[in-house]
Design an enzyme around this catalytic site. Structure first.
Site, PDB file in Angstrom:
ATOM      1  N   GLU A 102       0.571  -1.003  -0.177  1.00 16.10           N
ATOM      2  CA  GLU A 102       0.015   0.261   0.188  1.00 16.10           C
ATOM      3  C   GLU A 102       0.760   1.461   0.357  1.00 16.10           C
ATOM      4  O   GLU A 102       1.651   1.739   0.782  1.00 16.10           O
ATOM      5  CB  GLU A 102      -0.835  -0.099   1.331  1.00 16.10           C
ATOM      6  N   GLU A 107      -3.399  12.087   3.021  1.00 18.02           N
ATOM      7  CA  GLU A 107      -3.894  10.865   4.003  1.00 18.02           C
ATOM      8  C   GLU A 107      -3.679  11.987   4.981  1.00 18.02           C
ATOM      9  O   GLU A 107      -2.961  12.147   5.553  1.00 18.02           O
ATOM     10  CB  GLU A 107      -3.058   9.694   4.081  1.00 18.02           C
TER      11      GLU A 107
END
Length: 217
Positions: A102, A107
């Protein structure tokens, strides 16, 4: 959103990360308007959830190995919000997470406004213990900023507004040397997002563009 590149994920709450929202394909939650992708989280009873929001992914429609990903975005506001633009290994269906790898480019969580996290999740280095870097991004919820990942065989470099703030040394021992696809989502709460502000009613993640320039290595 262009259906040749993006697929809606339609999930009940708690599908991953103990999140509170239902992901829908309704225009109330996800729409392209004035050239901007807008994903709106709304406090409302819907299905099994008390919030709604949107999640898009390019799995099966667009993936790539190595390149520069450039995102211009303005983030939502509110404690409990958790917007992200990120990537998963295209082989997730056969090896599952975190073996697929990932790559988190953009974020942020509303309880820690004006901070961007870029993280790499892989076996033994995932969940709460990824390889990660952070940078302060003033006014990330009132102004657009440019979030970039430069992904190569030997490194992955992360920038905000062209400022380098984290370099991950890549190698064959990590799962970051194969095809990945893109995800854009706006989660509420979750294991990291924390409790939602009781006064939260709605907020919007706005994305001007996501540009991918492929590179060989």
């Amino acid at each position: 959103p262009d259906p040749t590149k993006w697929t809606f994920q339609i999930w009940d709450p708690g599908h991953v990360n103990n999140e509170l929202q239902s992901y829908t394909n309704r225009p109330e939650n996800t729409i392209v308007q004035g050239g901007f992708l807008k994903i709106k989280a709304i406090r409302e009873q819907y299905g099994k959830g008390e919030f709604t929001s949107g999640r898009l992914e390019s799995n099966g429609k667009f993936d790539f190995t190595y390149g520069k990903v450039v995102i211009r975005a303005k983030l939502p506001t509110g404690v409990g919000t958790w917007p992200a633009v990120w990537m998963l290994g295209s082989n997730i269906g056969s090896v599952e997470w975190p073996a697929c790898g990932e790559i988190d480019i953009l974020e942020s969580v509303g309880k820690e406004m004006n901070v961007n996290h870029s993280s790499l999740h892989s076996p033994g280095r995932s969940g709460a213990t990824p390889d990660t870097g952070t940078i302060n991004v003033p006014n990330d919820n009132t102004e657009f900023h440019i979030y970039t990942a430069d992904w190569r065989a030997g490194y992955i470099k992360f920038y905000v507004d062209d400022k380098l703030y984290y370099t991950f040394i890549n190698s064959d021992k990590f799962p970051f040397n194969k095809n990945f696809y893109l995800i854009v989502n706006f989660e509420m709460r979750g294991v990291w997002g924390g409790p939602v502000d009781p006064n939260f009613t709605s907020s919007t993640l706005e994305v001007d563009y996501i540009r991918v320039k492929k590179k060989k290595k």
